[in-house]
Structure formats: structure tokens, C-alpha cells
Design an enzyme around this catalytic site. Structure first.
Site, PDB file in Angstrom:
ATOM      1  N   SER A  23       0.814  -1.212   0.000  1.00 47.91           N
ATOM      2  CA  SER A  23       0.000   0.000   0.000  1.00 47.91           C
ATOM      3  C   SER A  23       0.852   1.268   0.000  1.00 47.91           C
ATOM      4  O   SER A  23       1.850   1.358   0.707  1.00 47.91           O
ATOM      5  CB  SER A  23      -0.906   0.000   1.225  1.00 47.91           C
ATOM      6  OG  SER A  23      -1.639   1.196   1.276  1.00 47.91           O
ATOM      7  N   LYS A  47      -3.515   2.289  -2.193  1.00 50.00           N
ATOM      8  CA  LYS A  47      -3.165   3.361  -1.260  1.00 50.00           C
ATOM      9  C   LYS A  47      -4.158   3.438  -0.105  1.00 50.00           C
ATOM     10  O   LYS A  47      -5.351   3.243  -0.303  1.00 50.00           O
ATOM     11  CB  LYS A  47      -3.177   4.672  -2.055  1.00 50.00           C
ATOM     12  CG  LYS A  47      -3.000   5.924  -1.246  1.00 50.00           C
ATOM     13  CD  LYS A  47      -1.549   6.223  -0.994  1.00 50.00           C
ATOM     14  CE  LYS A  47      -1.375   7.249   0.138  1.00 50.00           C
ATOM     15  NZ  LYS A  47      -0.179   7.013   0.937  1.00 50.00           N
ATOM     16  N   GLY A  48      -3.681   3.718   1.096  1.00 50.47           N
ATOM     17  CA  GLY A  48      -4.532   3.796   2.280  1.00 50.47           C
ATOM     18  C   GLY A  48      -5.726   4.716   2.092  1.00 50.47           C
ATOM     19  O   GLY A  48      -5.567   5.868   1.703  1.00 50.47           O
ATOM     20  N   ASN A  71       9.550   8.684   4.113  1.00 53.22           N
ATOM     21  CA  ASN A  71       8.393   9.394   3.575  1.00 53.22           C
ATOM     22  C   ASN A  71       7.494   9.855   4.700  1.00 53.22           C
ATOM     23  O   ASN A  71       7.383   9.218   5.746  1.00 53.22           O
ATOM     24  CB  ASN A  71       7.619   8.527   2.568  1.00 53.22           C
ATOM     25  CG  ASN A  71       6.554   7.665   3.220  1.00 53.22           C
ATOM     26  OD1 ASN A  71       5.458   8.138   3.538  1.00 53.22           O
ATOM     27  ND2 ASN A  71       6.872   6.404   3.453  1.00 53.22           N
ATOM     28  N   ALA A  72       6.882  11.017   4.443  1.00 52.10           N
ATOM     29  CA  ALA A  72       5.852  11.534   5.343  1.00 52.10           C
ATOM     30  C   ALA A  72       4.751  12.100   4.455  1.00 52.10           C
ATOM     31  O   ALA A  72       4.548  13.304   4.366  1.00 52.10           O
ATOM     32  CB  ALA A  72       6.421  12.603   6.266  1.00 52.10           C
ATOM     33  N   ILE A  73       4.096  11.195   3.726  1.00 46.91           N
ATOM     34  CA  ILE A  73       3.066  11.609   2.778  1.00 46.91           C
ATOM     35  C   ILE A  73       1.848  12.127   3.543  1.00 46.91           C
ATOM     36  O   ILE A  73       1.179  13.054   3.110  1.00 46.91           O
ATOM     37  CB  ILE A  73       2.633  10.420   1.873  1.00 46.91           C
ATOM     38  CG1 ILE A  73       3.846   9.745   1.211  1.00 46.91           C
ATOM     39  CG2 ILE A  73       1.614  10.867   0.825  1.00 46.91           C
ATOM     40  CD1 ILE A  73       4.677  10.603   0.314  1.00 46.91           C
ATOM     41  N   CYS A 132       0.498   3.765  10.754  1.00 51.77           N
ATOM     42  CA  CYS A 132       1.157   4.832   9.999  1.00 51.77           C
ATOM     43  C   CYS A 132       1.832   5.820  10.930  1.00 51.77           C
ATOM     44  O   CYS A 132       1.190   6.422  11.777  1.00 51.77           O
ATOM     45  CB  CYS A 132       0.190   5.577   9.095  1.00 51.77           C
ATOM     46  SG  CYS A 132       1.093   6.794   8.130  1.00 51.77           S
ATOM     47  N   LYS A 167      -2.225  -4.693   9.530  1.00 48.78           N
ATOM     48  CA  LYS A 167      -0.846  -4.337   9.165  1.00 48.78           C
ATOM     49  C   LYS A 167      -0.132  -3.728  10.365  1.00 48.78           C
ATOM     50  O   LYS A 167      -0.579  -2.738  10.939  1.00 48.78           O
ATOM     51  CB  LYS A 167      -0.855  -3.356   7.995  1.00 48.78           C
ATOM     52  CG  LYS A 167       0.543  -3.021   7.520  1.00 48.78           C
ATOM     53  CD  LYS A 167       0.525  -2.470   6.127  1.00 48.78           C
ATOM     54  CE  LYS A 167       1.905  -2.003   5.719  1.00 48.78           C
ATOM     55  NZ  LYS A 167       1.891  -1.422   4.383  1.00 48.78           N
TER      56      LYS A 167
HETATM   57  C1  LIG Z   1       5.556   6.537  -0.175  1.00 52.84           C
HETATM   58  C2  LIG Z   1       5.000   5.469   0.711  1.00 52.84           C
HETATM   59  C3  LIG Z   1       3.654   5.504   1.082  1.00 52.84           C
HETATM   60  C4  LIG Z   1       3.113   4.520   1.907  1.00 52.84           C
HETATM   61  N1  LIG Z   1       1.781   4.558   2.227  1.00 52.84           N
HETATM   62  C5  LIG Z   1       1.246   3.571   2.983  1.00 52.84           C
HETATM   63  C6  LIG Z   1      -0.159   3.549   3.270  1.00 52.84           C
HETATM   64  O1  LIG Z   1      -0.932   4.397   2.802  1.00 52.84           O
HETATM   65  N2  LIG Z   1      -0.638   2.553   4.064  1.00 52.84           N
HETATM   66  C7  LIG Z   1       0.177   1.573   4.568  1.00 52.84           C
HETATM   67  O2  LIG Z   1      -0.301   0.681   5.262  1.00 52.84           O
HETATM   68  N3  LIG Z   1       1.493   1.550   4.283  1.00 52.84           N
HETATM   69  C8  LIG Z   1       2.048   2.520   3.512  1.00 52.84           C
HETATM   70  N4  LIG Z   1       3.394   2.484   3.219  1.00 52.84           N
HETATM   71  C9  LIG Z   1       4.239   1.389   3.744  1.00 52.84           C
HETATM   72  C10 LIG Z   1       4.458   0.293   2.703  1.00 52.84           C
HETATM   73  O3  LIG Z   1       3.248  -0.307   2.326  1.00 52.84           O
HETATM   74  C11 LIG Z   1       5.429  -0.783   3.226  1.00 52.84           C
HETATM   75  O4  LIG Z   1       4.876  -1.368   4.392  1.00 52.84           O
HETATM   76  C12 LIG Z   1       6.795  -0.226   3.584  1.00 52.84           C
HETATM   77  O5  LIG Z   1       7.182   0.750   2.662  1.00 52.84           O
HETATM   78  C13 LIG Z   1       7.888  -1.301   3.649  1.00 52.84           C
HETATM   79  O6  LIG Z   1       8.033  -1.987   2.428  1.00 52.84           O
HETATM   80  P1  LIG Z   1       9.118  -1.587   1.290  1.00 52.84           P
HETATM   81  O7  LIG Z   1      10.453  -1.505   1.966  1.00 52.84           O
HETATM   82  O8  LIG Z   1       9.029  -2.684   0.274  1.00 52.84           O
HETATM   83  O9  LIG Z   1       8.698  -0.282   0.752  1.00 52.84           O
HETATM   84  C14 LIG Z   1       3.946   3.465   2.387  1.00 52.84           C
HETATM   85  C15 LIG Z   1       5.292   3.437   2.001  1.00 52.84           C
HETATM   86  C16 LIG Z   1       5.825   4.406   1.167  1.00 52.84           C
HETATM   87  C17 LIG Z   1       7.271   4.327   0.770  1.00 52.84           C
END
Ligand SMILES: Cc1cc2nc3c(=O)[nH]c(=O)nc-3n(C[C@H](O)[C@H](O)[C@H](O)COP(=O)(O)O)c2cc1C
Ligand SMILES: Cc1cc2nc3c(=O)[nH]c(=O)nc-3n(C[C@H](O)[C@H](O)[C@H](O)COP(=O)(O)OP(=O)(O)OC[C@H]3O[C@@H](n4cnc5c(N)ncnc54)[C@H](O)[C@@H]3O)c2cc1C
Ligand code: FES
Lengths: 305, 269
Positions: A23, A47-48, A71-73, A132, A167
């Protein structure tokens, strides 16, 4: 040679393979249609989503760090109504299996979003973002302790008949206990890890690099932490575990399956390589053939200790 | 938009700071000036993320293949690693991305303003305008002579009065900042010309901001190509947003998707 069986079960839900998008790194899924047929994935996790559209944090949202990024979206998203009206039909049209990641500021909001999504017959599962780190009121309050997770999971569980994946945040002292609380409260699966809270500052301007000051670390830098946590949780709970964190290659994904994950999600890797998910999928299949394994089931959880 | 494996054809330094990169790609791509590519391919995970570079040129190559060209300046680790790569080595490219300049209708007067390496998206616009014989003037600014683009890269030739060079140290062209020249010219323009004027600009944010204010004061239209840190470049991470005016409110828009070119009046500078 017969084709290896890539299918996996997440409780009652059967996926054709273990590779999903994570996500927040995959938009609403359709953005990847120019790169490959998204129906090939085990599932697309979008996306969440929140009850109302969310503007997100001010600019200064991402910073690159060694082998990773912060990230701090702030969970900018179109809201559950627009998702259901505009996006879900298109995902369905593309033949994609998809799950919705949700979050709320209060337990009531989580419940309301879950309830609303339950009416979506094509939706495969609801993933509850209990973790989050970038929204002040957000899931952290729930994700930090077993009691919070229990309360949240019970409420979402009651609000929907869909499979519920919880999650988990890595920003806790004992993630296995948090996972156990989710299991005891009716979660169908747990997914982990979300991002690790981190920070970056500029020594010249003397300011934080993110508008939110702190952010979530993702990418290859977090893989060892994620792998350890997935391994710990797999030993503790009986429900399926979805492994996430720094997966970039088929080998990375296989490592998570080896320590016991039932499936994986690929996040940050999608940014550099928009085809990352399918390439990982193809790599897993090639590996199973090479090792003359009948399928994922024969390999999964087979860590030699 | 596609994700392709490219092969470096050339990657050479020009003058003091610029590199020109040409990449062979499987098939030709069409692009609008101002659009960009996400480029990666250096070994390892540091830097992890691809780098956005404006498409400088793109065209056809023999046997149905294509080529894409970029101009870049070495400013950090990613561009430094890129500058060390050789012909024959592979790069991954996602392109074309974003919304480029709207080159609109004829009958307008175009001013193209490029600060620093910003000429990399202004030159393609100039080439397109020259191709359809539309009037334009170009203003190029840099710190010093060596940081101006090589003359032979200038599209549409350097007909007298067409290209205005500015250097902050006075080593070439006008002694001063490009913003000063543009502002001075704006002030002297007739109301009729102002209403025909469209400014297309790319460069440091401070430069864009100053010109945007001056243009707004005279009621001239302007499109600004903005930059921001990017993770994906194709609209899925929401990391690259900037604040834009949305009626009375402010909305966050993605530089990589709704931009990089925005109507300067909508940007919250
Ligand atoms: C830009 C960005 C936005 C994210 N937005 C969400 C989100 O909306 N909801 C969520 O549960 N995780 C969110 N995550 C976390 C990812 O789903 C994932 O758990 C985390 O990035 C670790 O995996 P990775 O190292 O493969 O990126 C986000 C990660 C990134 C980098
Ligand atoms: C749409 C777009 C088109 C671009 N086109 C070109 C081009 O044609 N030619 C060219 O030379 N450069 C271009 N850039 C800028 C280029 O992407 C950056 O210079 C590059 O990413 C720097 O990478 P690095 O690893 O070398 O530097 P880093 O080590 O990442 O950064 C070095 C310094 O530059 C700053 N910086 C890096 N990237 C950006 C950014 N995107 N926005 C603002 N500040 C940044 C950093 O904060 C740091 O201070 C473009 C940027 C965008 C967004
Ligand atoms: S860089 Fe990812 S949305 Fe713009």
C-alpha cells in the site's frame, strides 16, 4: 516438467501467487497498467483509504537515505467513496484481485470505512493500517500496544465479512505480542512491516528535511529488520503472515517465504522499477523450477536452523 | 509512458559542468517539451531512487529503434555516478512523464527563460516553436560564462535579438541576473504585447518566483516548470507535491503528474 504451483492461501482467501503490491507505493493500481497486466499479481493493495479525502502533509514529503527513503506523505488519498465509485470498477475491469488498505483517526472511522467497503463484492480483503507513523492522530496510537490492536481489530472484524489483514508497525518493543493480539481478536492475517520511524536533518540549514520532521523508512535498508520480525511473528501466530520490507528481487521475496511468510508485498522497489512485482513473480517461478519444487508450499517455512 | 531498457550511446562532458547523454531505446518516443524521464542504472542501491531528467531530444534511430537525449549537471551522488558511465552500459528509463509546456496557438509572443541547467527543458520548447516559425525570444542565465550551454546546442539558430545571455559575474552577455533582464523588458512592453505574451520558464525556484510576480503584475501569462524530489515520477507515491491555489484553498498537486509545468498564477510561491 509441470508448472510449479504458485498459489497460496491466506485463510479462506486463495491467491494465484504470493506477490502483492504494498500500500502507498502502487497508487490505486491502474497506474501500473501501462507497464504490465496487473491481473497477474496475487493481489493489488491500494493506497490507504480514509472516510473523507485527505490532503496529506505539506511538501517536503520524501528524503532519500542510504539504500532507503523516508516518507511523510500523510496518507493523501481520494477517500473511500470516490474509490468505490471511480477506481474499484476499473480494477475489476482489469481483472485484478485487489485489497483495500484503510486507516482512520479514530476506531469509529476505521469501522465506518470497513463497513462501507464491505458492500464491494469484488474486494478481496481489507488491510487495516494500524501503524502509519506520519499522521499525528493516526494508527500509531492503536498499533503501539497489544490492547490498542485488540480494540481496533475487534471493531473492524465486527464491521465486515471481508477477510481482515492487520498491518503491523515495527515501532514497538514486542511485535509478536501485537500480532498475537490481532490473531486473538479475529484477524485473518497480519502484514508486516510498515515503515520504521526515522529522521533526516540538514546540518547547514539546521532544519529537518521533512515537513513532518520525522518519517517512515522503507526500502532495502529495512529488510533485515523486517525479516527478523516476520520470522518472530511466524513462530508466534497460526494465522498467515504477509511479509513486507525492502523486497527488491525474487531472492528477497523467497527469504520471507523461507522464514514462514505466506505471501509478500513489494513496496519501494516499484519506484525504481515499475515492473518489480512481475519480475519478482517470474523469478520465484524460475527458482521453483530450478530447484524442482512442486510449488510454494514445499518451500515455505523451510528455514534450516 | 513506458519503462524501457536503454543503452548509452554517448555520455560526454561539455564545458565545465554539463554532460550530454544519449541513450538508445527500443522504439522512438514522442514527447512534449518540458516532459521528463526517470533515469537509473548505476550499480547498487545508493542512491536507491531514479533521477528525473528533462527530455532534451528524442528521435528515431535505424532499424525502428529510438533515441533519447538528456543534458545534466553533476550536483550530487546520483548525477556523479551517471557521469561515470560509459557507452554500451545499460540504463533504465521511464518516459515520457508529466505534463509539458502548452505551446498553444500561433499569434503569440513567446519568451523562453532558462536559469542554470533549466535550458534543458526550454531548448526543446524553442526547437518546437522554431519548427513552426513562431516568434520567440530566449533568455538564458547562469552564474558565469562556462555555465552557459554551448552555442551549438541552441535550437532555431541565434538570430540577432533572439537569444539574450546573462551572467551574474558579467563574463558573457548582460552583467546580472536573468530575472533583471526579463523584468526590465516586461516593464517596457506595450499593453498589446503583454496580452500576446506567454512566458515559458524553467530554473531555480527563486528565479521562477521573481519572474512570476513580475508577470502577474503586468498581467502576462506564464508557465513554470517546477522541480521537486521524486521517488516514482509517475504519480504513485505522492511524494513530489507542491502547493497550488484551488479557489480559496490550497491543494497539493504532484509535480510528476499534474506538472512539472504549471500555470505560474496557480503556484503558491
Ligand atoms: C511513499 C510510501 C507511502 C506509503 N503509504 C502507505 C499507506 O498508505 N498505508 C500503509 O499501510 N502503508 C504505507 N506504506 C508502507 C508500505 O506499504 C510498506 O509497508 C513499507 O514501505 C515497507 O516496504 P518496502 O520496503 O518494500 O517499501 C507506504 C510506504 C511508502 C514508501
Ligand atoms: C522534472 C525534473 C526535470 C529535471 N531535469 C533536469 C535536467 O534536465 N538536467 C539536470 O541536470 N537536472 C534536472 N533535474 C534535477 C535533477 O533531477 C537533480 O539534479 C538530480 O536528481 C540530483 O541527483 P543527485 O543524486 O546528483 O543529487 P542529490 O545528492 O540527490 O542532491 C544534490 C542537491 O540537489 C538537491 N536536489 C536534488 N534533486 C532535486 C530536485 N529534484 N529538486 C530540487 N532539489 C534537488 C538536493 O537537495 C541536494 O541539495 C530535474 C528535476 C526534475 C524534478
Ligand atoms: S514522484 Fe511519486 S507521485 Fe510524483
Amino acid at each position: 516438467m509441470v508448472k510449479p504451483d504458485l498459489s497460496v492461501s491466506l485463510g479462506s482467501l486463495r491467491l494465484k501467487n504470493p506477490v502483492m503490491s504494498a500500500s502507498g507505493t502502487f497508487g490505486y493500481g491502474l497506474e501500473f497498467a501501462p507497464f504490465y497486466d496487473i491481473s497477474r499479481l496475487g493481489a493489488v493493495v491500494v493506497k490507504g483509504l480514509s472516510l473523507a479525502p485527505t490532503p496529506g502533509n505539506p511538501p517536503g514529503r520524501i528524503v532519500e537515505t542510504a539504500s532507503g527513503m523516508l516518507n511523510a506523505i500523510g496518507l493523501q488519498n481520494i477517500g473511500v467513496e470516490r474509490f468505490m465509485a471511480d477506481v474499484a470498477p476499473q480494477l475489476e475491469g482489469a481483472g485484478a484481485v485487489f485489497a483495500a488498505n484503510i486507516y482512520g483517526r479514530t476506531a469509529e472511522e476505521y469501522e465506518a470505512v470497513a463497513e462501507r467497503l464491505s458492500g464491494l463484492s469484488s474486494l478481496a480483503a481489507i488491510e487495516v493500517n494500524a501503524s502509519c507513523p506520519n499522521v499525528k492522530e493516526g494508527g500509531m496510537a492503536f498499533g503501539a500496544a497489544p490492547e490498542g490492536i485488540q480494540r481496533l481489530t475487534e471493531r473492524v472484524r465486527k464491521a465486515t465479512d471481508k477477510p481482515v489483514w492487520v498491518k503491523l508497525s515495527p515501532n514497538v518493543s514486542d511485535i509478536a505480542s501485537v500480532a498475537a493480539a490481532a490473531e486473538a481478536s479475529g484477524a485473518d492475517a497480519v502484514s508486516l512491516i510498515n515503515t520504521i520511524v526515522g529522521m533526516a536533518v540538514d546540518h547547514r540549514t539546521r532544519r529537518p528535511k521533512l515537513s513532518n520532521t520525522t518519517g517512515g523508512l522503507s526500502g532495502p535498508a529495512i529488510k533485515p529488520v523486517a525479516l527478523r520480525m516476520v520470522w518472530e511473528v511466524c513462530r508466534r501466530v497460526k494465522i498467515p503472515v504477509i511479509g513486507i520490507g525492502g523486497i527488491q528481487t525474487a531472492a528477497d521475496a523467497l527469504e520471507f517465504l523461507l522464514v514462514g511468510a505466506a505471501a509478500v508485498q513489494v513496496g519501494t522497489a516499484n519506484f525504481r522499477n515499475p515492473r518489480a512485482c512481475v519480475e519478482i513473480l517470474e523469478g520465484i517461478e524460475a527458482f521453483l523450477r530450478e530447484e524442482r519444487l512442486s510449488g510454494i508450499a514445499e518451500y515455505r517455512g523451510g528455514l534450516l536452523l | 509512458m513506458q519503462f524501457v531498457a536503454g543503452k548509452i550511446v554517448r555520455n560526454e562532458g561539455h564545458g565545465e559542468i554539463f554532460y550530454r547523454l544519449e541513450v538508445a531505446i527500443p522504439e522512438p518516443v514522442e514527447f512534449t517539451p518540458g516532459q521528463f524521464a526517470m533515469v537509473s542504472g548505476w550499480p547498487g542501491n545508493d542512491p536507491l531512487l531514479p533521477r528525473p531528467l528533462a527530455i532534451f531530444r528524442a528521435g528515431a534511430a535505424p532499424k525502428g529503434k529510438g533515441t533519447a537525449e538528456f543534458v545534466y549537471k553533476v550536483v550530487g551522488r546520483g548525477t556523479a555516478l551517471l557521469s561515470g558511465m560509459h557507452p554500451g552500459e545499460r540504463l533504465s528509463l521511464t518516459l515520457p512523464l508529466g505534463r509539458g509546456f502548452d505551446l498553444g496557438r500561433d499569434g503569440r509572443l513567446y519568451w523562453l527563460v532558462g536559469g542554470g541547467v533549466g535550458f534543458s527543458s526550454v531548448f526543446p520548447a524553442a526547437a518546437a516553436l522554431a519548427g513552426r516559425r513562431t516568434e520567440f525570444e530566449m533568455f538564458l542565465g547562469s552564474r558565469t560564462r562556462e555555465h552557459l550551454p554551448p552555442k551549438e546546442w541552441t535550437p532555431g539558430g541565434s538570430a540577432p535579438g533572439r537569444v539574450h545571455l546573462c551572467t551574474e559575474d558579467g563574463t558573457a552577455g548582460y552583467f546580472g541576473r536573468v530575472t533583471e533582464v526579463v523584468k526590465e523588458r516586461l516593464a517596457g512592453l506595450s499593453a498589446a504585447d503583454v496580452s500576446r505574451l506567454m512566458i515559458l520558464s524553467c530554473g531555480p525556484r527563486e528565479m521562477l518566483k521573481e519572474i512570476a510576480f513580475a508577470a502577474a503584475e503586468r498581467g502576462a501569462e506564464m508557465q513554470a516548470a517546477l522541480e521537486n524530489h521524486m521517488a516514482c515520477g509517475f504519480g504513485v507515491c505522492w511524494g513530489c507535491v507542491v502547493a497550488l491555489r484551488d479557489g480559496e484553498k490550497v491543494a497539493y498537486r504532484r509535480v510528476c503528474k499534474e506538472g512539472p509545468v504549471f500555470d505560474a498564477r496557480e503556484v503558491v510561491w
